[in-house]
Motif scaffolding. Structure first.
Motif, PDB file in Angstrom:
ATOM      1  N   ARG A  71      16.082 -20.867 110.496  1.00  0.00           N
ATOM      2  CA  ARG A  71      16.651 -20.661 112.015  1.00  0.00           C
ATOM      3  C   ARG A  71      16.980 -22.029 112.381  1.00  0.00           C
ATOM      4  NH1 ARG A  71      13.560 -16.592 110.619  1.00  0.00           N
ATOM      5  NH2 ARG A  71      13.865 -14.728 111.643  1.00  0.00           N
ATOM      6  N   PRO A  72      17.952 -22.575 112.241  1.00  0.00           N
ATOM      7  CA  PRO A  72      18.494 -23.792 112.578  1.00  0.00           C
ATOM      8  C   PRO A  72      18.332 -24.090 114.067  1.00  0.00           C
ATOM      9  CG  PRO A  72      20.090 -22.882 111.021  1.00  0.00           C
ATOM     10  CD  PRO A  72      19.119 -21.912 111.489  1.00  0.00           C
ATOM     11  N   GLY A  91      31.205 -15.950 119.624  1.00  0.00           N
ATOM     12  CA  GLY A  91      32.160 -16.304 118.722  1.00  0.00           C
ATOM     13  C   GLY A  91      31.501 -17.356 117.507  1.00  0.00           C
ATOM     14  N   PHE A  92      32.034 -17.000 116.429  1.00  0.00           N
ATOM     15  CA  PHE A  92      31.271 -17.913 115.114  1.00  0.00           C
ATOM     16  C   PHE A  92      32.283 -17.478 113.803  1.00  0.00           C
ATOM     17  CE2 PHE A  92      29.920 -13.235 115.498  1.00  0.00           C
ATOM     18  CZ  PHE A  92      30.383 -12.785 114.260  1.00  0.00           C
ATOM     19  N   PRO A  93      31.796 -18.471 113.076  1.00  0.00           N
ATOM     20  CA  PRO A  93      32.855 -18.437 111.682  1.00  0.00           C
ATOM     21  C   PRO A  93      32.063 -17.497 110.897  1.00  0.00           C
ATOM     22  CG  PRO A  93      31.494 -20.507 111.695  1.00  0.00           C
ATOM     23  CD  PRO A  93      31.379 -19.580 113.002  1.00  0.00           C
ATOM     24  N   ASN A  94      32.844 -17.021 110.106  1.00  0.00           N
ATOM     25  CA  ASN A  94      32.146 -16.163 108.678  1.00  0.00           C
ATOM     26  C   ASN A  94      32.003 -17.257 107.690  1.00  0.00           C
ATOM     27  OD1 ASN A  94      31.859 -14.749 106.378  1.00  0.00           O
ATOM     28  ND2 ASN A  94      33.037 -13.038 107.088  1.00  0.00           N
ATOM     29  N   ILE A 103      23.497 -18.682 114.414  1.00  0.00           N
ATOM     30  CA  ILE A 103      23.878 -17.589 115.336  1.00  0.00           C
ATOM     31  C   ILE A 103      22.656 -16.457 115.466  1.00  0.00           C
ATOM     32  CG2 ILE A 103      25.508 -15.457 115.889  1.00  0.00           C
ATOM     33  CD1 ILE A 103      26.702 -17.953 116.702  1.00  0.00           C
ATOM     34  N   ALA A 104      22.231 -16.067 114.321  1.00  0.00           N
ATOM     35  CA  ALA A 104      21.213 -15.432 114.330  1.00  0.00           C
ATOM     36  C   ALA A 104      19.920 -15.943 115.069  1.00  0.00           C
ATOM     37  CB  ALA A 104      20.559 -15.332 112.638  1.00  0.00           C
ATOM     38  N   HIS A 105      19.646 -17.156 114.997  1.00  0.00           N
ATOM     39  CA  HIS A 105      18.472 -17.711 115.773  1.00  0.00           C
ATOM     40  C   HIS A 105      19.025 -17.696 117.042  1.00  0.00           C
ATOM     41  CE1 HIS A 105      15.744 -21.636 116.574  1.00  0.00           C
ATOM     42  NE2 HIS A 105      15.232 -20.520 116.592  1.00  0.00           N
ATOM     43  N   GLU A 134      24.286  -7.052 110.934  1.00  0.00           N
ATOM     44  CA  GLU A 134      23.415  -7.985 111.459  1.00  0.00           C
ATOM     45  C   GLU A 134      23.322  -8.109 112.869  1.00  0.00           C
ATOM     46  OE1 GLU A 134      23.068 -11.732 109.237  1.00  0.00           O
ATOM     47  OE2 GLU A 134      23.593 -10.771 107.326  1.00  0.00           O
ATOM     48  N   LEU A 135      24.283  -8.211 113.488  1.00  0.00           N
ATOM     49  CA  LEU A 135      24.314  -8.201 114.936  1.00  0.00           C
ATOM     50  C   LEU A 135      23.590  -6.997 115.626  1.00  0.00           C
ATOM     51  CD1 LEU A 135      25.407  -9.786 117.722  1.00  0.00           C
ATOM     52  CD2 LEU A 135      27.443  -8.384 117.358  1.00  0.00           C
ATOM     53  N   LYS A 136      24.055  -5.804 115.234  1.00  0.00           N
ATOM     54  CA  LYS A 136      23.295  -4.561 115.933  1.00  0.00           C
ATOM     55  C   LYS A 136      21.921  -4.637 115.441  1.00  0.00           C
ATOM     56  CE  LYS A 136      23.569  -0.776 117.985  1.00  0.00           C
ATOM     57  NZ  LYS A 136      23.827  -0.781 119.337  1.00  0.00           N
ATOM     58  N   ASN A 137      21.485  -5.143 114.032  1.00  0.00           N
ATOM     59  CA  ASN A 137      20.254  -5.210 113.606  1.00  0.00           C
ATOM     60  C   ASN A 137      19.286  -6.108 114.787  1.00  0.00           C
ATOM     61  OD1 ASN A 137      19.931  -3.311 111.686  1.00  0.00           O
ATOM     62  ND2 ASN A 137      20.291  -5.029 110.325  1.00  0.00           N
TER      63      ASN A 137
END
Ligand SMILES: Cc1cc2nc3c(=O)[nH]c(=O)nc-3n(C[C@H](O)[C@H](O)[C@H](O)COP(=O)(O)O)c2cc1C
Length: 180
Positions: A71-72, A91-94, A103-105, A134-137
């Protein structure tokens, strides 16, 4: 009110099959274009520890972050803007098939249950990959709208794609957009 919140990394990247040095990250470029077309704030998620400049080294770091589910940390962002925004453009890069762990963090640190998320990403062929799952999760109660994936190496033509993306929400009475 809408807010655009994004993470982007400049430096070396893989574009059209070769390594190039980007003075501005692709997602940042897209985010700024989007900002020209909607009314709202724009905020960058800035990592506390800078990412490597070299592409190959970056690949290893991203892989390790994902495998270890790290979790950066990122610098504080204006929470009041986020809380007061009904529409979140994220917004994010793949990276390695999904969004970067930063982004998860960020998502885990916020409750966007009452908000609408409009994801956008830049990529080199994998589009959103697994990121929407992952976003939905992480945000099971948020309304997640159809996103905009865009190939980083074709960004010179992104304006029309943004307009086509936004127009459906204008028709739905959602986002009120127009030149600022
Ligand atoms: C660590 C890393 C991993 C990447 N993994 C993928 C991938 O799995 N699929 C893909 O299409 N592009 C991948 N890319 C390419 C980026 O998604 C693309 O260059 C993006 O536009 C970079 O955005 P940025 O400049 O805002 O960071 C990767 C790039 C990096 C640096």
């Amino acid at each position: 009110m809408a807010v655009i919140v994004y993470f982007s990394r400049k430096y070396e990247n893989f574009v059209n099959g070769e390594i190039v040095y980007l003075e501005k990250g692709n997602t940042e470029f897209l985010a700024e274009k989007l900002h020209q077309k909607i009314q709202g704030e724009i905020m960058e998620i800035v990592p506390k520890k800078s990412y490597p400049i070299e592409y190959q080294e970056m690949i290893e770091v991203a892989k390790s972050e994902r495998e270890k589910e790290l979790r950066p940390e990122y610098f504080p962002i204006d929470e009041s803007v986020l809380n007061n925004s009904q529409e979140i453009f994220l917004g994010f890069p793949n990276w390695d098939g999904s969004f970067p762990r930063i982004i998860a963090h960020f998502l885990e640190n916020h409750d966007f249950s009452e908000q609408i998320i409009y994801p956008f990403c830049t990529h080199e062929g994998s589009a959103f990959g697994r990121s929407l799952f992952e976003l939905k999760n992480i945000c099971p109660n948020s309304t997640i709208k159809k996103g905009l994936p865009y190939r980083g190496s074709r960004l010179s033509r992104v304006d029309i794609a943004i307009e086509n993306w936004l127009v459906q929400y204008k028709l739905n009475g959602g986002i009120k957009y127009g030149k600022k």
